[in-house]
Design a protein around this motif. Structure first.
Motif, PDB file in Angstrom:
ATOM      1  N   LYS A 146      37.399  14.813  38.469  1.00 29.60           N
ATOM      2  CA  LYS A 146      37.068  13.711  39.240  1.00 29.60           C
ATOM      3  C   LYS A 146      35.594  14.053  39.838  1.00 29.60           C
ATOM      4  O   LYS A 146      34.751  13.245  40.160  1.00 29.60           O
ATOM      5  CB  LYS A 146      37.880  13.471  40.546  1.00 29.60           C
ATOM      6  N   THR A 147      35.155  15.466  39.737  1.00 27.61           N
ATOM      7  CA  THR A 147      33.961  15.859  40.031  1.00 27.61           C
ATOM      8  C   THR A 147      33.462  16.846  39.163  1.00 27.61           C
ATOM      9  O   THR A 147      34.041  17.925  38.777  1.00 27.61           O
ATOM     10  CB  THR A 147      33.916  16.579  41.432  1.00 27.61           C
ATOM     11  N   ARG A 166      25.509  18.573  26.647  1.00 28.19           N
ATOM     12  CA  ARG A 166      25.594  17.086  26.270  1.00 28.19           C
ATOM     13  C   ARG A 166      27.000  17.052  25.419  1.00 28.19           C
ATOM     14  O   ARG A 166      27.775  15.763  25.680  1.00 28.19           O
ATOM     15  CB  ARG A 166      24.657  16.742  24.879  1.00 28.19           C
ATOM     16  N   LYS A 167      27.503  17.833  24.619  1.00 26.95           N
ATOM     17  CA  LYS A 167      28.846  17.926  24.234  1.00 26.95           C
ATOM     18  C   LYS A 167      30.090  17.943  25.292  1.00 26.95           C
ATOM     19  O   LYS A 167      31.070  17.116  24.974  1.00 26.95           O
ATOM     20  CB  LYS A 167      28.845  19.257  23.516  1.00 26.95           C
ATOM     21  N   ILE A 168      29.756  18.427  26.253  1.00 28.41           N
ATOM     22  CA  ILE A 168      30.842  18.538  27.475  1.00 28.41           C
ATOM     23  C   ILE A 168      30.633  17.143  28.227  1.00 28.41           C
ATOM     24  O   ILE A 168      31.802  16.712  28.268  1.00 28.41           O
ATOM     25  CB  ILE A 168      30.377  19.455  28.471  1.00 28.41           C
ATOM     26  N   PRO A 173      36.127  12.704  30.739  1.00 28.11           N
ATOM     27  CA  PRO A 173      36.174  11.335  31.230  1.00 28.11           C
ATOM     28  C   PRO A 173      35.137  11.004  32.154  1.00 28.11           C
ATOM     29  O   PRO A 173      34.681  11.775  33.025  1.00 28.11           O
ATOM     30  CB  PRO A 173      37.422  11.382  31.790  1.00 28.11           C
ATOM     31  N   SER A 174      34.428   9.856  31.795  1.00 25.57           N
ATOM     32  CA  SER A 174      33.065   9.402  32.795  1.00 25.57           C
ATOM     33  C   SER A 174      33.625   8.416  33.880  1.00 25.57           C
ATOM     34  O   SER A 174      32.877   8.201  34.638  1.00 25.57           O
ATOM     35  CB  SER A 174      32.112   8.878  31.832  1.00 25.57           C
ATOM     36  N   LEU A 198      23.416  11.471  35.823  1.00 20.84           N
ATOM     37  CA  LEU A 198      23.662  10.849  37.303  1.00 20.84           C
ATOM     38  C   LEU A 198      23.626   9.090  37.439  1.00 20.84           C
ATOM     39  O   LEU A 198      22.633   8.592  36.471  1.00 20.84           O
ATOM     40  CB  LEU A 198      22.811  11.565  38.417  1.00 20.84           C
ATOM     41  N   GLU A 199      24.425   8.410  38.334  1.00 22.57           N
ATOM     42  CA  GLU A 199      24.266   7.277  38.329  1.00 22.57           C
ATOM     43  C   GLU A 199      23.801   6.922  39.619  1.00 22.57           C
ATOM     44  O   GLU A 199      24.555   7.062  40.704  1.00 22.57           O
ATOM     45  CB  GLU A 199      25.632   6.729  37.853  1.00 22.57           C
TER      46      GLU A 199
END
Length: 459
Positions: A146-147, A166-168, A173-174, A198-199
């Motif tokens: 979740k974090t 980037r692979k991680i 899950p996003s 970041l969003e």
């Protein structure tokens, strides 16, 4: 403002009291409410400002207690030392909870780490490389994540971890995941990562990026050569009352070993000095760091492997024996002193060839590092010819980097030698063609058959 104002649970507040924290630092004051509110956060704060607790406290508040088998929080950091430091902070802050956590990193076999993960964890702290190694073995569950925290993001970029990160990001899950990115500086590569990672983040910047600690007094000595640097470091370390706990930073492990041997042989008792770098075993590095942290060691000689994220209080001095060529590392090196409202001193040795890097550093930190004259009693050695040549070559390379058309002193000398030789060859050919070849030269006497006139006359 106090920690009570964050509405943390009593277990965390009791741990904070045990650690002796009175009031939150600026980064904690700004970041904790945002992280608890579920926002993605971009935190820019130099080392020693309390940023680890700024993200750990709200994370521990959200995790609350042990649950399930798969991790719910993943914290990525660039070095094993920083991973261990973060894991220790979790131990201290979560001491009154049953939250399960583990640190995983290279240098040790993964068997014990895998067994701990299999038993069930809530928070995983890892270097990117070791995380991917164990993940690809199928031993890390990510569906409950979740974090995600990226700590010391700028150092990760410097160390080439971007492909692994980037692979991680591809395998975890996003959806419904909170992302936190913390960095001491905000260069373009970190900015690019923040856009990918970041969003709609909330940015927290407690000081201008790449600023040096206000509690650190900076000094710069202009040095002629390596041997004079050695003489000065020996002179400084003799003053035990002033240099109580010192980190000496070097550019390479060879230099670190040389300084360690010199000081241990002549200046500092061998049990009061340690050296750490990439060639030292994991247990040796851990033990050396702990001995220094506990005050049993006066001097720690290190490469930049120890420059980031190591929170050791009461470091009186940092000495930059070599000027760092990754300029942001200057900030991180001197950030080892002047922590937790204690004053400190950072001393830098600069040769003629290192002045180029100092100017770049001064541009980043937006100040000129104060120069100080060399002590009168210092023995100034003559610069060996080879070292002088190496410095001149380095200066030429620096000038060429700034101006691609610059050829350099060595190039010009070479050009003059080549042109002189070509001119001599041309003159000889002209003399031969005109029949005026000088005596006793290799050109004289060569006839069409390849025989010598002198030998023919003798015959």
């Amino acid at each position: 403002m106090t920690f009570e104002d964050f509405q943390l649970n009593r277990q965390l507040l009791n741990a904070i009291t045990d650690l002796g924290y009175d009031v939150p630092s600026p980064i904690q004051e700004q970041a904790i409410p945002l992280v608890m509110g579920g926002h993605d956060v971009l935190g820019i704060a130099q080392t020693g400002t309390g940023k680890t607790a700024a993200y750990l406290l709200p994370i521990l508040m959200k995790v609350k207690y042990a649950q399930g088998k798969d991790m719910r929080v993943l914290i990525l950091a660039p070095t094993r030392e920083l991973v261990m430091q973060i894991d220790t902070a979790i131990t201290e802050l979560a001491k009154y909870t049953d939250i399960r956590h583990v640190a995983i990193y290279g240098g040790l076999g993964p068997k014990t780490q895998i067994e701990t993960i299999k038993a069930g964890i809530d928070i995983l702290v890892a270097t990117p490389g070791r995380f991917m190694d164990i993940y690809l073995k199928g031993e890390i569950g990510v569906k409950e994540l979740k974090t995600l925290v990226l700590d010391e993001a700028d150092k990760m970029m410097d160390m080439g971890f971007m492909p692994q990160i980037r692979k991680i990001l591809e395998v975890i899950p996003s959806k419904k995941r909170q992302n936190l990115l913390f960095s001491a500086t905000f260069p373009p590569r970190v900015e690019e990562l923040s856009h990918e990672f970041l969003e709609f983040p909330k940015k927290v910047e407690v000081s201008p990026q790449a600023t040096t600690a206000e509690m650190v007094n900076q000094i710069l000595y202009e040095m002629p050569n390596f041997k004079t640097k050695i003489n000065l470091i020996g002179m400084l370390m003799k003053d035990i009352e002033r240099f109580k706990r010192v980190i000496i930073f070097c550019r390479s492990k060879e230099v670190a070993d040389n300084i360690f041997k010199f000081l241990a042989r002549k200046i500092v008792p061998e049990n009061k000095i340690k050296v750490i770098h990439a060639n030292k075993g994991q247990n040796t590095r851990i033990n050396s760091m702990e001995a220094f942290r506990e005050g049993n060691v006066q001097v720690l000689v290190a490469t930049d492997v120890a420059a980031r994220g190591i929170d050791i209080q009461m470091v009186s001095h940092v000495v930059n024996f070599d000027v760092p060529i990754i300029y942001e590392d200057y900030v991180h090196r001197i950030g080892r002193t002047g922590r937790a409202n204690h004053t400190g001193e950072a001393i830098t040795f600069m040769t003629e060839a290192e002045e180029y890097h100092i100017k770049k550093i001064e541009k980043i930190i937006k100040m000129e590092i104060p120069r100080q004259p060399l002590p009168d009693e210092l023995v100034i050695e003559e610069t060996p010819f080879i070292e002088k040549q190496e410095m001149l070559r380095e200066i030429d390379a620096q000038k060429k980097k700034e101006d691609p058309n610059f050829k350099g002193a060595f190039h010009e000398k070479k050009d003059r030698r080549v042109k002189s030789k070509e001119k001599q060859e041309k003159q000889k050919k002209q003399m031969i063609s005109s029949g005026r070849a000088p005596k006793n030269t290799s050109y004289r006497g060569k006839s069409n058959g390849g025989s010598s006139r002198r030998n023919t006359n003798k015959k």
